[in-house]
Design a protein around this motif. Sequence first.
Motif, PDB file in Angstrom:
ATOM      1  N   GLY A   1      -7.801   7.837 -44.435  1.00 12.84           N
ATOM      2  CA  GLY A   1      -8.486   6.556 -44.562  1.00 12.84           C
ATOM      3  C   GLY A   1      -7.918   5.569 -43.553  1.00 12.84           C
ATOM      4  N   ARG A   2      -8.767   4.871 -42.847  1.00 10.88           N
ATOM      5  CA  ARG A   2      -8.303   3.941 -41.815  1.00 10.88           C
ATOM      6  C   ARG A   2      -7.610   2.732 -42.409  1.00 10.88           C
ATOM      7  NH1 ARG A   2     -13.321   3.371 -43.010  1.00 10.88           N
ATOM      8  NH2 ARG A   2     -14.445   1.408 -42.898  1.00 10.88           N
ATOM      9  N   LYS A   3      -7.895   2.396 -43.659  1.00 10.85           N
ATOM     10  CA  LYS A   3      -7.245   1.258 -44.313  1.00 10.85           C
ATOM     11  C   LYS A   3      -6.111   1.692 -45.223  1.00 10.85           C
ATOM     12  CE  LYS A   3     -11.516  -1.429 -44.238  1.00 10.85           C
ATOM     13  NZ  LYS A   3     -12.604  -1.966 -45.041  1.00 10.85           N
TER      14      LYS A   3
ATOM     15  N   GLU B   1      -5.087  10.712 -47.515  1.00  3.65           N
ATOM     16  CA  GLU B   1      -5.865  11.844 -47.024  1.00  3.65           C
ATOM     17  C   GLU B   1      -7.059  12.080 -47.941  1.00  3.65           C
ATOM     18  OE1 GLU B   1      -5.198  16.500 -46.578  1.00  3.65           O
ATOM     19  OE2 GLU B   1      -4.083  15.329 -45.098  1.00  3.65           O
ATOM     20  N   TYR B   2      -8.210  12.358 -47.315  1.00  5.84           N
ATOM     21  CA  TYR B   2      -9.452  12.617 -48.038  1.00  5.84           C
ATOM     22  C   TYR B   2     -10.061  13.920 -47.545  1.00  5.84           C
ATOM     23  CZ  TYR B   2      -9.165   7.715 -49.377  1.00  5.84           C
ATOM     24  OH  TYR B   2      -8.741   6.508 -49.874  1.00  5.84           O
ATOM     25  N   VAL B   3     -10.890  14.507 -48.386  1.00  6.38           N
ATOM     26  CA  VAL B   3     -11.629  15.719 -48.046  1.00  6.38           C
ATOM     27  C   VAL B   3     -13.074  15.513 -48.479  1.00  6.38           C
ATOM     28  CG1 VAL B   3     -11.864  18.203 -48.429  1.00  6.38           C
ATOM     29  CG2 VAL B   3      -9.585  17.161 -48.393  1.00  6.38           C
ATOM     30  N   SER B   4     -14.007  15.815 -47.577  1.00 10.43           N
ATOM     31  CA  SER B   4     -15.432  15.706 -47.898  1.00 10.43           C
ATOM     32  C   SER B   4     -16.148  16.972 -47.466  1.00 10.43           C
ATOM     33  CB  SER B   4     -16.066  14.515 -47.174  1.00 10.43           C
ATOM     34  OG  SER B   4     -15.509  13.301 -47.619  1.00 10.43           O
ATOM     35  N   PRO B   5     -16.988  17.528 -48.349  1.00  9.55           N
ATOM     36  CA  PRO B   5     -17.800  18.682 -47.952  1.00  9.55           C
ATOM     37  C   PRO B   5     -19.050  18.213 -47.220  1.00  9.55           C
ATOM     38  CG  PRO B   5     -18.126  18.198 -50.281  1.00  9.55           C
ATOM     39  CD  PRO B   5     -17.136  17.196 -49.758  1.00  9.55           C
ATOM     40  N   VAL B   6     -19.357  18.831 -46.096  1.00  5.28           N
ATOM     41  CA  VAL B   6     -20.562  18.497 -45.341  1.00  5.28           C
ATOM     42  C   VAL B   6     -21.156  19.765 -44.720  1.00  5.28           C
ATOM     43  CG1 VAL B   6     -19.873  16.117 -44.801  1.00  5.28           C
ATOM     44  CG2 VAL B   6     -19.296  17.937 -43.218  1.00  5.28           C
ATOM     45  N   MET B   7     -22.465  19.753 -44.570  1.00  2.00           N
ATOM     46  CA  MET B   7     -23.123  20.833 -43.842  1.00  2.00           C
ATOM     47  C   MET B   7     -22.917  20.598 -42.346  1.00  2.00           C
ATOM     48  SD  MET B   7     -26.661  21.403 -45.960  1.00  2.00           S
ATOM     49  CE  MET B   7     -27.339  22.493 -44.716  1.00  2.00           C
ATOM     50  N   TYR B   8     -22.972  21.698 -41.591  1.00  6.57           N
ATOM     51  CA  TYR B   8     -22.817  21.562 -40.143  1.00  6.57           C
ATOM     52  C   TYR B   8     -23.828  22.440 -39.421  1.00  6.57           C
ATOM     53  CZ  TYR B   8     -20.280  26.036 -40.059  1.00  6.57           C
ATOM     54  OH  TYR B   8     -19.926  27.359 -40.178  1.00  6.57           O
ATOM     55  N   LEU B   9     -23.957  22.169 -38.135  1.00  3.08           N
ATOM     56  CA  LEU B   9     -24.789  22.954 -37.233  1.00  3.08           C
ATOM     57  C   LEU B   9     -23.902  23.393 -36.078  1.00  3.08           C
ATOM     58  CD1 LEU B   9     -27.625  23.956 -36.288  1.00  3.08           C
ATOM     59  CD2 LEU B   9     -27.848  21.751 -35.109  1.00  3.08           C
ATOM     60  N   ALA B  10     -23.778  24.701 -35.891  1.00  2.00           N
ATOM     61  CA  ALA B  10     -22.983  25.215 -34.783  1.00  2.00           C
ATOM     62  C   ALA B  10     -23.720  24.972 -33.470  1.00  2.00           C
ATOM     63  CB  ALA B  10     -22.725  26.703 -34.970  1.00  2.00           C
ATOM     64  N   ALA B  11     -22.979  24.610 -32.434  1.00  3.98           N
ATOM     65  CA  ALA B  11     -23.571  24.429 -31.111  1.00  3.98           C
ATOM     66  C   ALA B  11     -24.001  25.790 -30.565  1.00  3.98           C
ATOM     67  CB  ALA B  11     -22.572  23.770 -30.169  1.00  3.98           C
TER      68      ALA B  11
ATOM     69  N   GLN C   1     -18.140   6.625 -45.708  1.00  5.45           N
ATOM     70  CA  GLN C   1     -16.840   6.159 -45.221  1.00  5.45           C
ATOM     71  C   GLN C   1     -16.193   7.168 -44.283  1.00  5.45           C
ATOM     72  OE1 GLN C   1     -15.382   3.059 -45.482  1.00  5.45           O
ATOM     73  NE2 GLN C   1     -17.471   2.651 -46.169  1.00  5.45           N
ATOM     74  N   TRP C   2     -16.399   8.453 -44.511  1.00  3.31           N
ATOM     75  CA  TRP C   2     -15.772   9.440 -43.627  1.00  3.31           C
ATOM     76  C   TRP C   2     -16.227   9.259 -42.179  1.00  3.31           C
ATOM     77  CZ3 TRP C   2     -19.169  12.405 -41.055  1.00  3.31           C
ATOM     78  CH2 TRP C   2     -20.336  12.844 -41.668  1.00  3.31           C
ATOM     79  N   TYR C   3     -17.444   8.784 -41.982  1.00  2.00           N
ATOM     80  CA  TYR C   3     -17.933   8.549 -40.616  1.00  2.00           C
ATOM     81  C   TYR C   3     -17.030   7.536 -39.905  1.00  2.00           C
ATOM     82  CZ  TYR C   3     -20.609   6.191 -37.002  1.00  2.00           C
ATOM     83  OH  TYR C   3     -20.985   5.598 -35.821  1.00  2.00           O
TER      84      TYR C   3
ATOM     85  N   GLU D   1     -13.070   6.327 -35.905  1.00  3.02           N
ATOM     86  CA  GLU D   1     -11.955   5.471 -35.514  1.00  3.02           C
ATOM     87  C   GLU D   1     -10.741   6.301 -35.104  1.00  3.02           C
ATOM     88  OE1 GLU D   1      -9.155   2.182 -37.613  1.00  3.02           O
ATOM     89  OE2 GLU D   1     -11.311   1.755 -37.590  1.00  3.02           O
ATOM     90  N   ALA D   2     -10.465   7.364 -35.853  1.00  4.66           N
ATOM     91  CA  ALA D   2      -9.308   8.210 -35.547  1.00  4.66           C
ATOM     92  C   ALA D   2      -9.551   9.081 -34.316  1.00  4.66           C
ATOM     93  CB  ALA D   2      -8.968   9.084 -36.755  1.00  4.66           C
ATOM     94  N   GLY D   3     -10.799   9.525 -34.132  1.00  4.36           N
ATOM     95  CA  GLY D   3     -11.110  10.405 -33.014  1.00  4.36           C
ATOM     96  C   GLY D   3     -10.671  11.840 -33.229  1.00  4.36           C
ATOM     97  N   SER D   4     -10.164  12.129 -34.422  1.00  2.00           N
ATOM     98  CA  SER D   4      -9.717  13.488 -34.726  1.00  2.00           C
ATOM     99  C   SER D   4      -9.635  13.674 -36.234  1.00  2.00           C
ATOM    100  CB  SER D   4      -8.347  13.761 -34.092  1.00  2.00           C
ATOM    101  OG  SER D   4      -7.376  12.894 -34.652  1.00  2.00           O
ATOM    102  N   GLY D   5      -9.501  14.910 -36.618  1.00  2.00           N
ATOM    103  CA  GLY D   5      -9.351  15.257 -38.027  1.00  2.00           C
ATOM    104  C   GLY D   5      -9.071  16.740 -38.121  1.00  2.00           C
ATOM    105  N   ASN D   6      -9.189  17.260 -39.315  1.00  3.73           N
ATOM    106  CA  ASN D   6      -9.035  18.692 -39.542  1.00  3.73           C
ATOM    107  C   ASN D   6     -10.230  19.165 -40.345  1.00  3.73           C
ATOM    108  OD1 ASN D   6      -6.250  19.395 -38.510  1.00  3.73           O
ATOM    109  ND2 ASN D   6      -5.782  17.677 -39.842  1.00  3.73           N
TER     110      ASN D   6
END
Length: 143
Positions: free
Chosen positions: A38-40, A44-54, A75-77, A82-87
Amino acid sequence: MAGASDWNTKIIDEFRDNHGHVGGPFEGAPLTLIRYRGRKTGSEYVSPVMYLAANDDPDVFYIFATKSGAPDNPQWYYNLTEAGSGNVEVGDEVFAVTVSEVTGEERNRIYAEQARRYPGFAEYAEKTAGIRTIPVLALRRSG
């Protein structure tokens, strides 16, 4: 918001218990867990999201800040951009990614492909039309 949190926790647990596979509305869909701070809060947070492989780069995949068609971004956006990175967790693998926002025609092309594959994404875009453009983020493996 406890309802959404409980729902996410169930998906996260199922994802981890089944090597990245879940049932219900995400059954058979490409799903990742994004891990970020979290930027504020610094928590640490974890969010499930769908993805599209390039199509053209095995180290890149795209995620979509739909928030199920809500008028505001998740909020994860904000935390990821802001961080420019994650896992991320994909299947049983965990790795670091860099984050960049995709804009313009490239964004439109990628979002249209996701909406073609998963019509719910077209519905999200309809819900947000005239309110916000759903952001698309490129995640590139960095470690």
